[in-house]
Scaffold this active site. Sequence first.
Site, PDB file in Angstrom:
ATOM      1  N   LYS A  57       0.835  -1.198   0.000  1.00 47.20           N
ATOM      2  CA  LYS A  57       0.000   0.000   0.000  1.00 47.20           C
ATOM      3  C   LYS A  57       0.869   1.246   0.000  1.00 47.20           C
ATOM      4  O   LYS A  57       1.991   1.232   0.488  1.00 47.20           O
ATOM      5  CB  LYS A  57      -0.891   0.000   1.242  1.00 47.20           C
ATOM      6  CG  LYS A  57      -1.920  -1.110   1.235  1.00 47.20           C
ATOM      7  CD  LYS A  57      -2.800  -1.014   2.477  1.00 47.20           C
ATOM      8  CE  LYS A  57      -4.034  -1.868   2.322  1.00 47.20           C
ATOM      9  NZ  LYS A  57      -3.820  -3.241   2.737  1.00 47.20           N
ATOM     10  N   HIS A  82      -3.852   1.721   4.981  1.00 51.74           N
ATOM     11  CA  HIS A  82      -3.305   2.995   4.517  1.00 51.74           C
ATOM     12  C   HIS A  82      -3.132   3.956   5.697  1.00 51.74           C
ATOM     13  O   HIS A  82      -2.181   4.727   5.741  1.00 51.74           O
ATOM     14  CB  HIS A  82      -4.222   3.612   3.450  1.00 51.74           C
ATOM     15  CG  HIS A  82      -4.173   2.892   2.144  1.00 51.74           C
ATOM     16  ND1 HIS A  82      -5.045   1.883   1.823  1.00 51.74           N
ATOM     17  CD2 HIS A  82      -3.332   3.016   1.089  1.00 51.74           C
ATOM     18  CE1 HIS A  82      -4.760   1.424   0.614  1.00 51.74           C
ATOM     19  NE2 HIS A  82      -3.720   2.098   0.142  1.00 51.74           N
ATOM     20  N   SER A  90      -7.480   3.618  -1.689  1.00 48.68           N
ATOM     21  CA  SER A  90      -7.614   3.403  -0.255  1.00 48.68           C
ATOM     22  C   SER A  90      -9.084   3.510   0.119  1.00 48.68           C
ATOM     23  O   SER A  90      -9.757   4.454  -0.279  1.00 48.68           O
ATOM     24  CB  SER A  90      -6.816   4.474   0.501  1.00 48.68           C
ATOM     25  OG  SER A  90      -7.277   4.603   1.832  1.00 48.68           O
ATOM     26  N   GLY A  97     -10.238   4.049   3.099  1.00 52.91           N
ATOM     27  CA  GLY A  97     -10.382   5.144   4.055  1.00 52.91           C
ATOM     28  C   GLY A  97     -10.130   6.529   3.477  1.00 52.91           C
ATOM     29  O   GLY A  97     -10.828   7.484   3.821  1.00 52.91           O
TER      30      GLY A  97
END
Length: 122
Positions: free
Chosen positions: A24, A50, A91, A93
Amino acid sequence: AAAMAGEALSWVPDVQIDGDGVFKYVLVRVRGAGALAKDVVRGHGWAEYHADLFERTAEELARHGLSCECLGGGRLSHRPEERKIHVYGYSVGFGRADHAVTTEKLKAKYPDYEITWADEGY
């Protein structure tokens, strides 16, 4: 203080990623005093989320009086033996980073690499 923050900003590496593998990454906007800012790429295999990458980056930079915001994330596939990096994904989030910006940063750090990106994929 502004001069110091500008200097602190110049010491922040544009790119810090693991040397091999798929992991990531986050694109982070780092701010010094006043209007000074720059975007940096951080990608590591140890990060399960992340947010782990962003939080560690934010903690490190806060010690130097710098603040940051996460502009998004994705994944990197780094194959040093082939001199290739592929940027993709997003991601959950933070949303999708601007992979074109990430790619430019990576090209500056790895000028002899073939660096590609795609919006598809997770």
